[in-house]
Scaffold this active site. Structure first.
Site, PDB file in Angstrom:
ATOM      1  N   THR A   1      -0.682   0.385  -2.755  1.00 27.16           N
ATOM      2  CA  THR A   1      -2.073   0.719  -3.611  1.00 27.16           C
ATOM      3  C   THR A   1      -2.235   1.862  -3.823  1.00 27.16           C
ATOM      4  OG1 THR A   1      -3.385   0.859  -1.631  1.00 27.16           O
ATOM      5  CG2 THR A   1      -3.015  -1.499  -2.550  1.00 27.16           C
TER       6      THR A   1
ATOM      7  N   GLY B   1       0.198  -5.637   4.612  1.00 26.90           N
ATOM      8  CA  GLY B   1       0.506  -5.368   3.212  1.00 26.90           C
ATOM      9  C   GLY B   1       0.813  -3.983   3.188  1.00 26.90           C
TER      10      GLY B   1
ATOM     11  N   PHE C   1      12.704  -8.509  -3.081  1.00 26.13           N
ATOM     12  CA  PHE C   1      12.413  -7.593  -1.997  1.00 26.13           C
ATOM     13  C   PHE C   1      11.386  -8.076  -1.082  1.00 26.13           C
ATOM     14  CE2 PHE C   1       9.915  -3.601  -0.608  1.00 26.13           C
ATOM     15  CZ  PHE C   1      10.965  -3.032  -0.021  1.00 26.13           C
TER      16      PHE C   1
ATOM     17  N   GLY D   1     -13.471  -5.213 -29.437  1.00 34.75           N
ATOM     18  CA  GLY D   1     -14.653  -6.106 -29.621  1.00 34.75           C
ATOM     19  C   GLY D   1     -14.300  -7.702 -29.031  1.00 34.75           C
ATOM     20  N   GLY D   2     -15.104  -8.770 -29.649  1.00 30.41           N
ATOM     21  CA  GLY D   2     -14.879  -9.909 -29.023  1.00 30.41           C
ATOM     22  C   GLY D   2     -13.431 -10.378 -29.459  1.00 30.41           C
TER      23      GLY D   2
ATOM     24  N   GLU E   1       3.268  -2.114  -5.079  1.00 35.66           N
ATOM     25  CA  GLU E   1       4.365  -0.996  -4.668  1.00 35.66           C
ATOM     26  C   GLU E   1       3.552   0.069  -3.889  1.00 35.66           C
ATOM     27  OE1 GLU E   1       8.092  -0.909  -6.001  1.00 35.66           O
ATOM     28  OE2 GLU E   1       7.717  -2.560  -7.207  1.00 35.66           O
TER      29      GLU E   1
ATOM     30  N   ILE F   1     -12.363  -1.361 -28.129  1.00 43.72           N
ATOM     31  CA  ILE F   1     -12.443  -1.388 -29.536  1.00 43.72           C
ATOM     32  C   ILE F   1     -12.125  -2.426 -30.286  1.00 43.72           C
ATOM     33  CG2 ILE F   1     -10.660  -0.023 -30.998  1.00 43.72           C
ATOM     34  CD1 ILE F   1     -10.549   2.209 -28.828  1.00 43.72           C
TER      35      ILE F   1
HETATM   36  C1  FAD Z   1       2.055  -9.652  -8.352  1.00 42.44           C
HETATM   37  C2  FAD Z   1       2.439  -9.030  -7.245  1.00 42.44           C
HETATM   38  C3  FAD Z   1       3.746  -8.768  -6.821  1.00 42.44           C
HETATM   39  C4  FAD Z   1       4.239  -8.295  -5.498  1.00 42.44           C
HETATM   40  N1  FAD Z   1       5.414  -8.314  -5.441  1.00 42.44           N
HETATM   41  C5  FAD Z   1       5.859  -7.992  -4.137  1.00 42.44           C
HETATM   42  C6  FAD Z   1       7.402  -8.161  -3.865  1.00 42.44           C
HETATM   43  O1  FAD Z   1       8.276  -8.222  -4.735  1.00 42.44           O
HETATM   44  N2  FAD Z   1       7.731  -7.695  -2.505  1.00 42.44           N
HETATM   45  C7  FAD Z   1       6.612  -7.344  -1.715  1.00 42.44           C
HETATM   46  O2  FAD Z   1       7.226  -6.907  -0.606  1.00 42.44           O
HETATM   47  N3  FAD Z   1       5.574  -7.222  -2.076  1.00 42.44           N
HETATM   48  C8  FAD Z   1       5.024  -7.586  -3.031  1.00 42.44           C
HETATM   49  N4  FAD Z   1       3.744  -7.688  -3.268  1.00 42.44           N
HETATM   50  C9  FAD Z   1       2.637  -7.116  -2.443  1.00 42.44           C
HETATM   51  C10 FAD Z   1       2.240  -5.742  -2.512  1.00 42.44           C
HETATM   52  O3  FAD Z   1       3.114  -4.668  -2.427  1.00 42.44           O
HETATM   53  C11 FAD Z   1       0.672  -5.764  -1.661  1.00 42.44           C
HETATM   54  O4  FAD Z   1      -0.025  -6.417  -2.413  1.00 42.44           O
HETATM   55  C12 FAD Z   1       0.322  -4.388  -1.786  1.00 42.44           C
HETATM   56  O5  FAD Z   1       1.224  -3.411  -0.875  1.00 42.44           O
HETATM   57  C13 FAD Z   1      -1.047  -4.114  -1.007  1.00 42.44           C
HETATM   58  O6  FAD Z   1      -0.959  -5.069   0.261  1.00 42.44           O
HETATM   59  P1  FAD Z   1      -2.061  -6.219   0.471  1.00 42.44           P
HETATM   60  O7  FAD Z   1      -2.138  -7.071  -0.597  1.00 42.44           O
HETATM   61  O8  FAD Z   1      -1.771  -6.689   1.757  1.00 42.44           O
HETATM   62  O9  FAD Z   1      -3.594  -5.559   0.539  1.00 42.44           O
HETATM   63  P2  FAD Z   1      -4.004  -4.621   2.025  1.00 42.44           P
HETATM   64  O10 FAD Z   1      -3.109  -3.944   2.323  1.00 42.44           O
HETATM   65  O11 FAD Z   1      -4.905  -5.587   2.878  1.00 42.44           O
HETATM   66  O12 FAD Z   1      -5.089  -3.759   1.240  1.00 42.44           O
HETATM   67  C14 FAD Z   1      -6.535  -4.313   0.803  1.00 42.44           C
HETATM   68  C15 FAD Z   1      -7.190  -2.770   0.240  1.00 42.44           C
HETATM   69  O13 FAD Z   1      -7.428  -2.118   1.564  1.00 42.44           O
HETATM   70  C16 FAD Z   1      -6.941  -0.636   1.018  1.00 42.44           C
HETATM   71  N5  FAD Z   1      -6.459  -0.315   2.300  1.00 42.44           N
HETATM   72  C17 FAD Z   1      -5.375  -0.520   3.231  1.00 42.44           C
HETATM   73  N6  FAD Z   1      -5.190   0.306   3.962  1.00 42.44           N
HETATM   74  C18 FAD Z   1      -5.784   1.443   3.743  1.00 42.44           C
HETATM   75  C19 FAD Z   1      -6.017   2.896   4.300  1.00 42.44           C
HETATM   76  N7  FAD Z   1      -5.051   3.068   5.398  1.00 42.44           N
HETATM   77  N8  FAD Z   1      -6.623   3.749   3.611  1.00 42.44           N
HETATM   78  C20 FAD Z   1      -7.522   3.365   2.439  1.00 42.44           C
HETATM   79  N9  FAD Z   1      -7.624   2.303   2.172  1.00 42.44           N
HETATM   80  C21 FAD Z   1      -6.598   1.205   2.802  1.00 42.44           C
HETATM   81  C22 FAD Z   1      -5.991  -0.961   0.018  1.00 42.44           C
HETATM   82  O14 FAD Z   1      -5.747   0.037  -0.744  1.00 42.44           O
HETATM   83  C23 FAD Z   1      -6.437  -2.357  -0.681  1.00 42.44           C
HETATM   84  O15 FAD Z   1      -7.517  -1.645  -1.445  1.00 42.44           O
HETATM   85  C24 FAD Z   1       3.351  -8.015  -4.788  1.00 42.44           C
HETATM   86  C25 FAD Z   1       1.880  -8.142  -5.193  1.00 42.44           C
HETATM   87  C26 FAD Z   1       1.529  -8.672  -6.518  1.00 42.44           C
HETATM   88  C27 FAD Z   1       0.071  -8.653  -6.484  1.00 42.44           C
END
Ligand code: FAD
Length: 382
Positions: A368, A131, A123, A342-343, A366, A340
């Site tokens: 944050t 993001g 996806f 420990g090391g 999916e 729980i």
């Molecule tokens: C291991 C892994 C697998 C993944 N697999 C997929 C995948 O298969 N397909 C895909 O499309 N994506 C995938 N992702 C991406 C994932 O969905 C995004 O990392 C996630 O949606 C966050 O986007 P970002 O990393 O750009 O963080 P950002 O959007 O840049 O956010 C950075 C910080 O700002 C905060 N923030 C941003 N906007 C707001 C707001 N309006 N209010 C408050 N706080 C905010 C966020 O909560 C976060 O703490 C994957 C990520 C990881 C780590």
């Protein structure tokens, strides 16, 4: 709300428990150590019908309920989180866009092999500059020569680069820049299409067995029949798909919490300090009791969201609540469980350390947890 499992759901749980104990627990940790996606195990899961969980039999799936899927995840995820992460991404976001929005000929061509477990689905939403702000994607698709010319970069995309991957269903903007309202559509791009390349497997704190990469699209041309669903509603389609993904991440979180609770409970019973097992100390007992209680709270929210989906009722807010609660519980519980131990819990050879590493991403993927807060607040009318 009746959450007792049906006979077919109980059979599925038993199948998953047996496969997780016999095969996954024995083989997946090595894949984690080697930072390798265990596609051998995913293929075997495909043969058992587990890769077509939420897809009707007509398209090669096993038509399982969402409640059954959550219950199955509780078994698979306890054995290994990376494998469970790859599995759930395939079952939900990797397959559902084609089922929910594709034409019958697209389902026959791409969904059936996914549901029958012959290939793995991916996806493609996230980009280097977009993001949480999914509307901000820059990948563009231009209508050209009876098809679409796609240019852009996706990042953190899971399941696109394994020896079992078929390609990706991605989201792109279809409006010309500065041309009034933004429009989005989704497209299937198969591996091997000219101009579609990818970076190396990314290295995370946890989920080391999950294949996650950057994907590059340079003048990639796909014919019109690769457009999935409404040519203007692609963003809405992707966001709807993510709602199911949130139930799935909540279920993955439950499985992690149960695993670390089991590990910490056994360790506390065995580890002797000051002449008695540490489970005799109230401070340790309270940690275990808190984890068990929070796990149960997360479990009810998750099964409720799944139940609502199965009943055809709105479940967006409940899925966000389940994901928020269950993932918070998982990261906190993993930390308490290491404490729980420990090391010995800090050393990567110990299973609890691996679960600790795997836990953090549950609060990020999916959507944050901050985004889950926004979804819930909007549902409250804020
Ligand atoms: C291991 C892994 C697998 C993944 N697999 C997929 C995948 O298969 N397909 C895909 O499309 N994506 C995938 N992702 C991406 C994932 O969905 C995004 O990392 C996630 O949606 C966050 O986007 P970002 O990393 O750009 O963080 P950002 O959007 O840049 O956010 C950075 C910080 O700002 C905060 N923030 C941003 N906007 C707001 C707001 N309006 N209010 C408050 N706080 C905010 C966020 O909560 C976060 O703490 C994957 C990520 C990881 C780590």
């Amino acid at each position: 709300m009746d959450l007792s499992l049906s006979e077919s759901e109980r059979d599925l749980v038993e199948l998953c428990r047996e496969f997780a104990t016999r095969e996954i627990a024995a083989r997946a940790p090595q894949a984690w150590d080697e930072s390798r996606c265990a596609t051998d195990l995913l293929r075997e899961m495909g043969e058992l019908g587990l890769l077509g969980m939420l897809i009707p039999e007509e398209w090669g799936g096993i038509a399982m309920s969402t409640v059954g899927f959550v219950a199955a995840m509780e078994q698979i995820g306890r054995a290994d989180q990376s494998l469970a992460a790859a599995w759930q991404a395939h079952v939900t976001i990797g397959s559902l866009p084609l089922y929910l929005f594709g034409t019958d000929s697209q389902r026959e061509r791409w969904l059936r092999p996914l549901a029958e477990g012959r290939v793995l689905g991916a996806f493609g939403l996230t980009e280097p500059d977009a993001g949480s702000d999914a509307r901000g994607i820059r990948t563009r698709a231009e209508h050209r020569d009876g098809g679409w010319l796609i240019n852009g970069t996706k990042t953190f995309i899971s399941n696109a680069g394994t020896d079992m991957s078929f390609g990706v269903t991605l989201l792109a903007r279809t409006d010309a820049a500065g041309d009034g309202p933004q429009r989005y559509a989704s497209f299937v791009v198969e591996r091997g299409t000219e101009g579609f390349t990818m970076g190396p497997k990314m290295r995370g704190i946890g989920w080391r067995g999950l294949d996650t990469r950057e994907l590059y699209f340079e003048d990639v041309w796909v014919p019109d029949d690769h457009l999935v669903g409404d040519p203007e509603m692609g963003l809405g389609q992707f966001l709807r798909t993510l709602e199911v993904g949130r139930i799935s991440i909540a279920a993955l979180s439950l499985s992690l919490t149960q695993a670390v609770l089991d590990l910490a409970t056994s360790y506390a019973a065995e580890r002797v300090q000051f002449g008695q097992p540490i489970s005799k100390f109230q401070a340790v007992q309270f940690k275990l009791a808190d984890i068990a209680t929070e796990l149960e709270a997360g479990r009810w929210l998750t099964y409720r969201a799944a139940y609502l989906r199965d009943a055809g009722q709105p479940f967006q807010k409940e899925a966000a609540m389940a994901k928020l609660k269950a993932s918070r519980v998982a990261t906190w519980a993993a930390s308490e469980a290491v404490q729980i131990h420990g090391g010995s819990g800090y050393m990567l050879d110990s299973p609890v350390a691996r679960f600790y590493c795997d836990s953090k991403v549950l609060e990020i993927g999916e959507g944050t947890n901050e985004i889950q807060h926004l979804v819930i607040a909007r549902a409250l009318g804020c």
